[in-house]
Scaffold this motif. Structure first.
Motif, PDB file in Angstrom:
ATOM      1  N   SER A 196       0.814  -1.213   0.000  1.00 21.03           N
ATOM      2  CA  SER A 196       0.000   0.000   0.000  1.00 21.03           C
ATOM      3  C   SER A 196       0.850   1.267   0.000  1.00 21.03           C
ATOM      4  O   SER A 196       0.349   2.360  -0.255  1.00 21.03           O
ATOM      5  CB  SER A 196      -0.925   0.012   1.225  1.00 21.03           C
ATOM      6  OG  SER A 196      -0.201   0.282   2.417  1.00 21.03           O
ATOM      7  N   MET A 197       2.135   1.106   0.286  1.00 20.86           N
ATOM      8  CA  MET A 197       3.019   2.266   0.360  1.00 20.86           C
ATOM      9  C   MET A 197       3.363   2.806  -1.028  1.00 20.86           C
ATOM     10  O   MET A 197       3.456   2.055  -1.990  1.00 20.86           O
ATOM     11  CB  MET A 197       4.315   1.895   1.078  1.00 20.86           C
ATOM     12  CG  MET A 197       4.178   1.501   2.547  1.00 20.86           C
ATOM     13  SD  MET A 197       3.727   2.861   3.621  1.00 20.86           S
ATOM     14  CE  MET A 197       2.013   2.420   3.973  1.00 20.86           C
ATOM     15  N   GLN A 198       3.569   4.108  -1.113  1.00 19.27           N
ATOM     16  CA  GLN A 198       4.110   4.710  -2.317  1.00 19.27           C
ATOM     17  C   GLN A 198       5.595   4.356  -2.424  1.00 19.27           C
ATOM     18  O   GLN A 198       6.217   3.944  -1.430  1.00 19.27           O
ATOM     19  CB  GLN A 198       3.964   6.236  -2.260  1.00 19.27           C
ATOM     20  CG  GLN A 198       2.540   6.718  -2.058  1.00 19.27           C
ATOM     21  CD  GLN A 198       1.782   6.862  -3.356  1.00 19.27           C
ATOM     22  OE1 GLN A 198       1.981   6.095  -4.296  1.00 19.27           O
ATOM     23  NE2 GLN A 198       0.910   7.836  -3.424  1.00 19.27           N
ATOM     24  N   LYS A 199       6.149   4.516  -3.596  1.00 24.05           N
ATOM     25  CA  LYS A 199       7.582   4.304  -3.780  1.00 24.05           C
ATOM     26  C   LYS A 199       8.348   5.555  -3.344  1.00 24.05           C
ATOM     27  O   LYS A 199       7.996   6.668  -3.721  1.00 24.05           O
ATOM     28  CB  LYS A 199       7.904   4.001  -5.249  1.00 24.05           C
ATOM     29  CG  LYS A 199       7.244   2.745  -5.788  1.00 24.05           C
ATOM     30  CD  LYS A 199       7.779   1.496  -5.131  1.00 24.05           C
ATOM     31  CE  LYS A 199       7.181   0.251  -5.762  1.00 24.05           C
ATOM     32  NZ  LYS A 199       7.609  -0.984  -5.059  1.00 24.05           N
ATOM     33  N   ALA A 200       9.395   5.355  -2.550  1.00 21.24           N
ATOM     34  CA  ALA A 200      10.244   6.488  -2.182  1.00 21.24           C
ATOM     35  C   ALA A 200      11.003   6.960  -3.418  1.00 21.24           C
ATOM     36  O   ALA A 200      11.316   6.160  -4.314  1.00 21.24           O
ATOM     37  CB  ALA A 200      11.209   6.088  -1.079  1.00 21.24           C
ATOM     38  N   ARG A 201      11.295   8.244  -3.479  1.00 22.25           N
ATOM     39  CA  ARG A 201      11.989   8.804  -4.632  1.00 22.25           C
ATOM     40  C   ARG A 201      12.738  10.061  -4.200  1.00 22.25           C
ATOM     41  O   ARG A 201      12.709  10.450  -3.031  1.00 22.25           O
ATOM     42  CB  ARG A 201      10.993   9.139  -5.751  1.00 22.25           C
ATOM     43  CG  ARG A 201       9.906  10.112  -5.312  1.00 22.25           C
ATOM     44  CD  ARG A 201       8.836  10.326  -6.381  1.00 22.25           C
ATOM     45  NE  ARG A 201       7.750  11.157  -5.896  1.00 22.25           N
ATOM     46  CZ  ARG A 201       7.753  12.481  -5.878  1.00 22.25           C
ATOM     47  NH1 ARG A 201       8.809  13.145  -6.366  1.00 22.25           N
ATOM     48  NH2 ARG A 201       6.736  13.170  -5.422  1.00 22.25           N
ATOM     49  N   TYR A 202      13.403  10.688  -5.165  1.00 17.83           N
ATOM     50  CA  TYR A 202      14.119  11.936  -4.909  1.00 17.83           C
ATOM     51  C   TYR A 202      13.329  13.101  -5.492  1.00 17.83           C
ATOM     52  O   TYR A 202      12.721  12.977  -6.565  1.00 17.83           O
ATOM     53  CB  TYR A 202      15.519  11.887  -5.498  1.00 17.83           C
ATOM     54  CG  TYR A 202      16.377  10.799  -4.886  1.00 17.83           C
ATOM     55  CD1 TYR A 202      16.924  10.956  -3.618  1.00 17.83           C
ATOM     56  CD2 TYR A 202      16.614   9.609  -5.561  1.00 17.83           C
ATOM     57  CE1 TYR A 202      17.699   9.957  -3.038  1.00 17.83           C
ATOM     58  CE2 TYR A 202      17.382   8.600  -4.990  1.00 17.83           C
ATOM     59  CZ  TYR A 202      17.923   8.779  -3.732  1.00 17.83           C
ATOM     60  OH  TYR A 202      18.673   7.787  -3.158  1.00 17.83           O
ATOM     61  N   ASP A 203      13.330  14.231  -4.774  1.00 18.07           N
ATOM     62  CA  ASP A 203      12.562  15.385  -5.224  1.00 18.07           C
ATOM     63  C   ASP A 203      13.220  16.655  -4.697  1.00 18.07           C
ATOM     64  O   ASP A 203      13.924  16.621  -3.684  1.00 18.07           O
ATOM     65  CB  ASP A 203      11.114  15.290  -4.722  1.00 18.07           C
ATOM     66  CG  ASP A 203      10.169  16.183  -5.511  1.00 18.07           C
ATOM     67  OD1 ASP A 203      10.117  17.397  -5.220  1.00 18.07           O
ATOM     68  OD2 ASP A 203       9.491  15.676  -6.419  1.00 18.07           O
ATOM     69  N   THR A 204      12.965  17.762  -5.366  1.00 20.07           N
ATOM     70  CA  THR A 204      13.533  19.039  -4.922  1.00 20.07           C
ATOM     71  C   THR A 204      12.666  19.713  -3.861  1.00 20.07           C
ATOM     72  O   THR A 204      13.065  20.731  -3.295  1.00 20.07           O
ATOM     73  CB  THR A 204      13.685  20.000  -6.113  1.00 20.07           C
ATOM     74  OG1 THR A 204      12.404  20.168  -6.745  1.00 20.07           O
ATOM     75  CG2 THR A 204      14.678  19.457  -7.124  1.00 20.07           C
ATOM     76  N   GLN A 205      11.481  19.147  -3.584  1.00 24.09           N
ATOM     77  CA  GLN A 205      10.599  19.704  -2.568  1.00 24.09           C
ATOM     78  C   GLN A 205      10.644  18.857  -1.297  1.00 24.09           C
ATOM     79  O   GLN A 205      10.634  17.622  -1.371  1.00 24.09           O
ATOM     80  CB  GLN A 205       9.156  19.770  -3.084  1.00 24.09           C
ATOM     81  CG  GLN A 205       8.976  20.670  -4.294  1.00 24.09           C
ATOM     82  CD  GLN A 205       9.432  22.088  -4.034  1.00 24.09           C
ATOM     83  OE1 GLN A 205       9.055  22.684  -3.013  1.00 24.09           O
ATOM     84  NE2 GLN A 205      10.232  22.647  -4.928  1.00 24.09           N
ATOM     85  N   PRO A 206      10.670  19.484  -0.115  1.00 18.45           N
ATOM     86  CA  PRO A 206      10.734  18.732   1.153  1.00 18.45           C
ATOM     87  C   PRO A 206       9.367  18.177   1.544  1.00 18.45           C
ATOM     88  O   PRO A 206       8.675  18.715   2.417  1.00 18.45           O
ATOM     89  CB  PRO A 206      11.229  19.785   2.140  1.00 18.45           C
ATOM     90  CG  PRO A 206      10.719  21.078   1.605  1.00 18.45           C
ATOM     91  CD  PRO A 206      10.741  20.946   0.100  1.00 18.45           C
ATOM     92  N   LEU A 207       8.995  17.072   0.906  1.00 21.03           N
ATOM     93  CA  LEU A 207       7.665  16.501   1.112  1.00 21.03           C
ATOM     94  C   LEU A 207       7.600  15.557   2.305  1.00 21.03           C
ATOM     95  O   LEU A 207       6.533  15.037   2.631  1.00 21.03           O
ATOM     96  CB  LEU A 207       7.229  15.746  -0.158  1.00 21.03           C
ATOM     97  CG  LEU A 207       7.231  16.573  -1.445  1.00 21.03           C
ATOM     98  CD1 LEU A 207       6.876  15.698  -2.639  1.00 21.03           C
ATOM     99  CD2 LEU A 207       6.269  17.741  -1.331  1.00 21.03           C
ATOM    100  N   GLY A 208       8.734  15.314   2.952  1.00 22.08           N
ATOM    101  CA  GLY A 208       8.751  14.456   4.124  1.00 22.08           C
ATOM    102  C   GLY A 208       8.791  12.977   3.780  1.00 22.08           C
ATOM    103  O   GLY A 208       8.711  12.580   2.614  1.00 22.08           O
TER     104      GLY A 208
END
Length: 709
Positions: free
Chosen positions: A533-545
């Motif tokens: 049920s979890m989303q996949k972790a990824r890299y992003d330029t926004q601090p989405l937690g």
């Protein structure tokens, strides 16, 4: 499309033409014409029929058609395929007749059917191949008429005839790399040429090479990268640079890794403070000092974005002169580091941190297994030799264990989830064959290091966010409503009527479910359901937690030798320490952070798939030596076609539904299977006795046979 290609296509659209007729019609250099025509045939823009050229399938006619959907073909079988929409809006099913010869990783345009066979489904037809992929790995086989052919990996029962030139010496069952040299309107019309020979498909090591070839993994470094790396052969620390740094060589710093680790990029230190708190130091190899922006080393590191680990091998992100040499925190050697010095209170809460460029000297190369023995000694075990080895840091171990256990309690309080999962460790012989498979254990020291690295990663992300600079964050978003519906169905099938306060549960609610079912018969379906049920972790330029870790701030700072995001934020943090103005930081790093995030996310997914698929090869190789043997395993997956059974050593095999059910199997939410005629049922997590019936190394597939009690 070049002007000549357009002229050729325009000519053959009027009527089929031979090469001589094209020459007379277009009045172009013959050599150039031949080269262009050959290229257009290879990409599907032209086809050769009865000695004359006609428009091929990939003619770019529909490029501006607003009714077509840009996609990438991601799966191909003999009678169907699946395409992933480039806009991220899901997958499209393509019947075999509508594939028109499209191949995996082709960029294609699809037109949806007005009336799909299944109401509500997305089904369509390939109307154009815009960017063909002609590079594949596969297995040499025979065509239906007995000629040499090749079956691309992952495309079962799809075969292309091999051209004679270049295929000399290949044998049935060989793993090869090949190019599609001619495309026709159907897969059976394609032709292929062998460009690289690996060896027998019975050897996992040869099949692994083929996977790497087929996925375009570059194993050798380009000459310009090797030339830059050669400057660091037997390198030593520059005294001028060392003098500019905080000298921490007087502190008992050390590393803890697996025994075989050669690229050591993190070290730790810990001191108890007079107020009952702690000063934790996480010291990371200062790779950014050596890998400069826009250098050949940096460009190659960004292209790879991650090291790939499989079996007993590694395809490194950086050449060994850096990864195993000057950047590796080897014991008793001075090294440049980027340190995160953290202050925690007596309960383990973090109260402050600062980053600093340092000079360190690791006292000892710690090994997980040895540290675990010191922390939790077995009765009667003689630890004299180990205590001598770790004499300089021995006093820190109980203190580290103390802080770690306080941190575990804090993680539980905030709802950090501990999902049970097993990793395999492949045991190889001298010839590279898999001779045993064991579970990769996780003791106190492994968990302790993970927690300390997590703290440093948290501080790095906080520094990026609070200073409002471009950054590369590690993000993990909350599950979406659709996945929560599937989880609720799974829980109901397990007999759990879980009630959440909101449509998206809190981490504390999910953590309670995990703990409630731990050690119970329904542990496997519940833990697996929550994981899925979890989303996949990824890299992003926004601090989405990070939802899973229950952290507002999280990034990857601690592994710059093997992960590019860590190297990227080292570079950004280094400029922050120098006091670079915010406007200049935005100018220098905004686009860089965006590109690094996107590239690293993509390459991480590729690496995980490669590592998983190669591990399957080695598991099949190992089980091939155990055909006919009987084991008791656990049902780990349920589909209408059958069930997947996992053995204690993590090996997974498939049992067909026909062996289990006399009637049509009834599957409930992928959790249970019922035979309506006999009343027998199976559920995720239940035991099943099986016999090893088959092991196909080339496919990484293991087949089990159900054994009645």
């Amino acid at each position: 499309m070049t002007p000549l290609q357009k002229s050729i296509l325009s000519a053959v659209k009027r009527r089929p033409m031979t090469l001589r007729e094209l020459q007379n019609n277009l009045q172009v250099d013959n050599s150039r014409l031949r080269t262009t025509v050959s290229a257009m045939v290879a990409t599907g823009e032209l086809s050769l029929r009865n000695g004359a050229y006609v428009p091929g399938f990939a003619t770019y006619e529909n490029q501006a058609d607003p009714d077509t959907i840009p996609c990438t073909l991601v799966k191909l079988a003999a009678r169907f395929g699946f395409a992933s929409r480039d806009d991220g809006q899901g997958d499209i099913f393509i019947p075999g007749r509508a594939l028109h010869g499209a191949m995996p990783q082709d960029k294609i345009n699809i037109k949806l059917f007005d009336r799909p066979r299944m109401e509500g489904s997305s089904e369509g037809e390939v109307v154009e191949v815009t960017v063909p992929n002609n590079r594949f790995a596969g297995t040499v086989c025979l065509s239906d008429d007995g000629r040499f052919a090749v079956e691309p990996d992952g495309c079962r029962d799809v075969k292309f005839l091999l051209a004679k030139q270049g295929s000399e010496g290949v044998q049935l069952g060989d793993k090869v790399g090949f190019l599609i040299t001619h495309r026709g309107p159907r897969h059976s019309d394609h032709r292929a040429a062998v460009v690289e020979k690996f060896g027998s498909s019975d050897r996992a090591s040869e099949c692994a090479k083929a996977i790497l070839y087929g996925r375009n993994v570059r194993q050798e470094f380009p000459p310009e990268v090797l030339e830059e790396a050669a400057a660091y052969d037997n390198a030593v620390i520059d005294p001028t640079e060392a003098a500019r740094r905080m000298d921490l060589r007087g502190i008992p710093i050390f590393t803890i890794d697996s025994a075989e680790t050669k690229d050591i990029d993190d070290a730790i230190s810990l001191q108890k403070l007079e107020d009952g708190g702690y000063e934790l130091g996480v010291h990371i190899a200062d790779v950014s000092h050596y890998v400069r922006p826009a250098s050949a080393l940096d460009n190659e590191a960004l292209e790879r974005a991650t090291s790939i680990y499989y079996a007993d091998k590694v395809i490194p992100m950086l050449p060994t002169q850096l990864s195993n040499g000057i950047c590796s925190l080897n014991p008793a050697e001075d090294r440049l580091a980027f340190s995160c010095l953290m202050r925690l209170d007596g309960q383990g809460n973090i109260h402050g941190y600062h980053f600093v460029k340092t000079l360190i000297r690791s006292r000892v190369k710690g090994v997980y297994k040895e540290i675990n023995a010191l922390l939790e000694p077995a009765e009667g075990e003689d630890l004299t030799a180990l205590r001598e080895k770790y004499a300089e840091v021995l006093d820190q171990l109980p203190l580290m264990d103390e802080l770690y256990r306080k941190r575990v309690e804090l993680r539980k309080q905030r709802g950090g989830m501990e999902i049970e999962s097993d990793e395999a460790k492949l045991i190889m012989d001298e010839e590279g064959r898999c001779v045993d498979i064991v579970k990769r254990g996780r003791g106190t020291s492994e968990c302790m290091i993970e927690e300390f690295m997590l703290l440093a990663n948290q501080c790095a992300a906080n520094a990026g966010r609070t200073n409002k600079v471009p950054f590369v964050y590690r993000v993990h978003e909350a599950p979406d409503a659709e996945k929560m519906e599937k989880l609720s169905a799974t829980l109901l099938a397990c007999g759990l009527n879980a009630k959440f306060k909101n449509p998206i549960p809190t981490q504390l609610e999910l953590a309670a479910l995990l703990d409630e079912t731990r050690g119970q018969p329904i542990q496997t379906p519940v833990h697996t359901g929550i994981l899925r049920s979890m989303q996949k972790a990824r890299y992003d330029t926004q601090p989405l937690g990070h939802y899973g870790l229950v952290l507002a701030d999280y990034a990857h700072f601690t592994s710059p030798i093997r992960r590019y995001p860590d190297l990227a934020i080292h570079r950004i943090l280094s400029d922050m320490l120098l006091g670079t103005p915010a406007a200049r930081m935005v100018k220098d790093y905004k686009e860089f952070a965006q590109h690094a995030s996107e590239q690293s996310s993509k390459k991480e997914v590729d690496a995980v798939r490669i590592e998983r698929d190669v591990e399957d090869l080695y598991k099949a190789e190992y089980m091939h030596n155990h055909l006919g043997e009987v084991y008791t395993g656990t049902v780990a997956g349920i589909t209408p076609r059958g069930v997947f059974v996992e053995l204690d050593n993590t090996v997974e095999g498939f049992v067909p539904a026909a062996q289990l059910c006399k009637g049509e199997p009834q599957v409930v939410d992928g959790v249970s299977m019922l035979d309506p005629l006999t009343g027998r049922s199976w559920m995720l997590g239940t035991s099943m006795k099986i016999r090893v019936a088959g092991a196909d190394v080339a496919l990484g597939r293991i087949d089990f046979e159900f054994m009645t009690e």
